[in-house]
Design a protein around this motif. Structure first.
Motif, PDB file in Angstrom:
ATOM      1  N   ASN A 146       0.842  -1.193   0.000  1.00  0.00           N
ATOM      2  CA  ASN A 146       0.000   0.000   0.000  1.00  0.00           C
ATOM      3  C   ASN A 146       0.883   1.251   0.000  1.00  0.00           C
ATOM      4  O   ASN A 146       1.628   1.504   0.950  1.00  0.00           O
ATOM      5  CB  ASN A 146      -0.894  -0.030   1.248  1.00  0.00           C
ATOM      6  CG  ASN A 146      -1.830   1.162   1.325  1.00  0.00           C
ATOM      7  OD1 ASN A 146      -1.582   2.220   0.753  1.00  0.00           O
ATOM      8  ND2 ASN A 146      -2.926   0.990   2.041  1.00  0.00           N
ATOM      9  N   ASN A 165      -7.207   3.436   1.005  1.00  0.00           N
ATOM     10  CA  ASN A 165      -6.793   2.477   2.029  1.00  0.00           C
ATOM     11  C   ASN A 165      -7.894   1.442   2.270  1.00  0.00           C
ATOM     12  O   ASN A 165      -7.628   0.248   2.411  1.00  0.00           O
ATOM     13  CB  ASN A 165      -6.459   3.197   3.335  1.00  0.00           C
ATOM     14  CG  ASN A 165      -5.141   3.939   3.269  1.00  0.00           C
ATOM     15  OD1 ASN A 165      -4.246   3.569   2.497  1.00  0.00           O
ATOM     16  ND2 ASN A 165      -4.990   4.984   4.061  1.00  0.00           N
ATOM     17  N   TRP A 168      -8.096  -0.915  -0.728  1.00  0.00           N
ATOM     18  CA  TRP A 168      -6.969  -1.851  -0.737  1.00  0.00           C
ATOM     19  C   TRP A 168      -7.257  -3.069   0.152  1.00  0.00           C
ATOM     20  O   TRP A 168      -6.891  -4.189  -0.179  1.00  0.00           O
ATOM     21  CB  TRP A 168      -5.714  -1.141  -0.267  1.00  0.00           C
ATOM     22  CG  TRP A 168      -4.462  -1.958  -0.336  1.00  0.00           C
ATOM     23  CD1 TRP A 168      -3.817  -2.571   0.698  1.00  0.00           C
ATOM     24  CD2 TRP A 168      -3.698  -2.246  -1.514  1.00  0.00           C
ATOM     25  NE1 TRP A 168      -2.698  -3.227   0.245  1.00  0.00           N
ATOM     26  CE2 TRP A 168      -2.595  -3.041  -1.114  1.00  0.00           C
ATOM     27  CE3 TRP A 168      -3.834  -1.915  -2.864  1.00  0.00           C
ATOM     28  CZ2 TRP A 168      -1.636  -3.514  -2.014  1.00  0.00           C
ATOM     29  CZ3 TRP A 168      -2.873  -2.378  -3.752  1.00  0.00           C
ATOM     30  CH2 TRP A 168      -1.799  -3.164  -3.332  1.00  0.00           C
TER      31      TRP A 168
END
Length: 387
Positions: A146, A165, A168
């Protein structure tokens, strides 16, 4: 085509609260946080490469539109890339309309230039904000890590850092796409819609009000129906209250629904887009009605040519030039600094609506063309009487 490696999920209360909490925490500590980050050599190289790639493709509407499509084909889980591609096609058509047979007869050259610069600035701003996000996702996949903590180095909102985020970890294609709609429209709000220069030169002008009145502000998605390979169909929506952030976000949600919640439409759009590279000319989807070469004699009086989106007998097609012949590339100033995100309640837009079943636009679109033709004839008649 498989739409994505991630499933589409309905946002849960738990997810909503998780995103809300993260955004509230980011809001408290956003000031000065970016300067405290120590970058490695690899991170600096990633940032520089992404900036260079973004600049390379941010030349004009055609290069941006192609970049969105190419990215979607490679990463179909990023639904916004296809939505952005199709909306950007419409942006290009609106740019070239200003130099085509219709609005070229209704607006002065100065008005045409102002309108184009307004459309071009918005198109440019969105690309330089969203394309680095896409490339950072690509790079994150490449290194299997990430990297979205680097988003602030591209001027991207803290809102999108939280959303990426979450994506992901959870792979929610719908949530990411709608968040990107929210982000891009919010990003444009102060920089373009509320910009005093554009208010004066475009949004508050008689020409823009005429443009809005004639309702030539449709967003259309051409597509090929299964089993009818030569028949180009249209689905779409009309933008009302252009200066309303809420209306633009809701339009984006409806367009997403039209594109991704009706499988025949999605596959038909992809088939059409693959066969018809974007040029900026409306000939791309209706060559029977539009042409990229001006078939009319210079200075000729305009006469009605269309009825129900068909040419009248012996009528010339409507001139719709490719972008490269309508407008030169524009050297843009750097994007204005600042994060639009200041209220976590914007995430209420992430809540999923019922499947939108509208989109019928063919008749309305045809009537709009006819209204514009009548406006051209009326303007000429008034001008002749004054002489």
């Amino acid at each position: 085509m498989v739409i994505g490696r991630f499933s589409k999920k309905k946002i849960t209360i738990k997810a909503y609260l998780e995103i809300k909490e993260d955004l509230k925490n980011k809001s408290k500590k956003q000031s000065g946080s970016i300067t405290e980050l120590s970058l490695s050599k690899e991170e600096r190289e990633i940032i520089n490469t992404i900036k260079e790639q973004t600049k390379m493709f941010n030349l004009n509407n055609v290069t941006r539109t192609k970049a969105y499509y190419d990215f979607f084909i490679q990463y179909p889980e990023i639904h916004w890339a296809l939505l952005g591609h199709m909306v950007s096609r419409n942006g290009g058509w609106h740019m070239t309309d200003l130099k085509g047979d219709l609005f070229n007869r209704l607006l002065t050259e100065k008005e045409q230039r102002h309108f184009f610069l307004f459309l071009e600035r918005g198109n440019w701003l969105i690309f330089q904000d969203v394309y680095p996000q896409c490339l950072l996702y690509q790079q994150s996949l490449h290194v299997k890590k990430n990297l979205f903590y680097l988003l602030p180095y591209f001027g991207v909102s803290l809102f999108m850092e939280t959303i990426w985020n979450y994506f992901w970890e959870n792979g929610d294609c719908y949530l990411l796409a709608i968040a990107m709609v929210i982000n891009e429209q919010s990003y444009l709000e102060k920089r373009v819609i509320q910009n005093p220069h554009f208010k004066k030169t475009v949004l508050n002008t008689i020409g823009f009000k005429l443009y809005d009145f004639l309702r030539f502000n449709h967003i259309i998605f051409p597509f090929i129906k299964k089993g009818k390979s030569k028949k180009i169909s249209l689905i779409g929506e009309t933008l009302q209250h252009f200066d309303s952030l809420h209306e633009r976000i809701m339009l984006g949600k409806r367009l997403y629904s039209l594109l991704f919640q009706q499988e025949p439409v999605l596959q038909g759009v992809l088939l059409w887009a693959d066969k018809h590279p974007h040029s900026g000319s409306r000939k791309d989807y209706w060559h029977h009605l539009f042409h990229h070469v001006n078939e009319s004699l210079p200075g000729s009086i305009y006469k009605r040519r269309t009825k129900q989106c068909q040419l009248k007998k012996s009528a010339h097609r409507i001139y719709s030039p490719p972008l490269q012949f309508a407008w030169e590339n524009v050297e843009q100033q750097e994007a204005e600094q600042g994060d639009w995100f200041d209220d976590w309640r914007i995430i209420d837009y992430l809540m999923e609506e019922e499947i939108y079943k509208g989109g019928e636009i063919y008749d309305e679109y045809c009537k709009t063309i006819e209204k514009i033709e009548l406006a051209i004839i009326a303007k000429k008649a008034i001008f002749l009487r004054q002489e």
